[in-house]
Write an enzyme that holds these catalytic residues in place. Sequence first.
Site, PDB file in Angstrom:
ATOM      1  CG  HIS A   3      -2.390   1.016   0.999  1.00  0.00           C
ATOM      2  ND1 HIS A   3      -1.798   2.477   1.047  1.00  0.00           N
ATOM      3  CD2 HIS A   3      -3.444   0.859   0.673  1.00  0.00           C
ATOM      4  CE1 HIS A   3      -3.071   3.038   0.935  1.00  0.00           C
ATOM      5  NE2 HIS A   3      -3.813   1.945   1.038  1.00  0.00           N
ATOM      6  CD  GLU A  35      -2.240   5.405  -1.047  1.00  0.00           C
ATOM      7  OE1 GLU A  35      -2.138   6.590   0.474  1.00  0.00           O
ATOM      8  OE2 GLU A  35      -4.029   6.331  -1.340  1.00  0.00           O
TER       9      GLU A  35
HETATM   10 CO    CO Z   1      -5.790   2.371   0.276  1.00  0.00          CO
END
Ligand code: CO
Length: 303
Positions: free
Chosen positions: A181, A212
Amino acid sequence: MSCILRKFPRFLPLFLLLLALMAASVQAAERKAPKEGVLLVAFGTSVPEALPSFKAVDASFKAAFPDSPVVWAYTSQIIRRKLAKQDRPVGGISDGLAELARDGVKLVRVQSLHVMPGEEFTELERAVLLDLQKHPGRFEAVYLGRPLLESHKDALRVSKAVLADMGDKRQKGEAVVLMGHGQAHGRADLVFEGTRASFKESDPLVFMATVEGARGFDDLLAELKAHKVKKVWLQPLMVVAGDHARNDLAGDEEDSWASRLKAAGFQVETNLKGLGQVPGVRDVFVAHAKENVDDLTKEPKKQ
Ligand code: CO
């Protein structure tokens, strides 16, 4: 045992005494030990396909803590509201702690189901501490179990478990791409890099990037090209194969990793399994829950 007693009947009184002592000590331990309970905390998911992962985690914890209630908490309000509307509610952290207290639990093991100690883990810790402040003396101990990946040992255990779980599906020379993530502001970026190094140690054809975090898809693509890889297996490095796995990783949209890798000429296969479906990964979570280290009800020992 019985044949020893037949041969040496004079040991019988001693044997009976021993049994009585054992029974007495078990009773004493039962009286003294506070009731334990487990609170499993995850971001949450509303994707039904992701549930097998949570169910497997639930079963592992119930097996590891057979005498303890195991309660779940989702930290995402959006997901909790969605589930409440669908008549399958899951509470938040305070709800879970209240439920355990009602059940007579005095020793709580809060186990984070986060992959790395990032933003959500910090929020979990803060939420538990605030709840303890509101209800002083409710519990005798509240242990905080660390996320999946923190130490080098965790990373090696997880990489071994994930690669073993892939089994024979993957042929020689085929790469594995794991999607983590990550976070825009960088928390856990270095844990991710450490984990990546551990995977590389176990198998040089494992590649990792994040949705991200600092290492993104472009880094991944360059690395795959440099290694002259032809075929890749995509798998999420997330506890559930939820929205990110189904859309950002394997989705049909042209900006998914699968579509972009295909467009770049790679053969792509997907293994949409959450980490919670990998037995060796569940073992690491259970091991962290058993560590009686961070008791949030006590001041740290003075050095
Ligand atoms: Co997310």
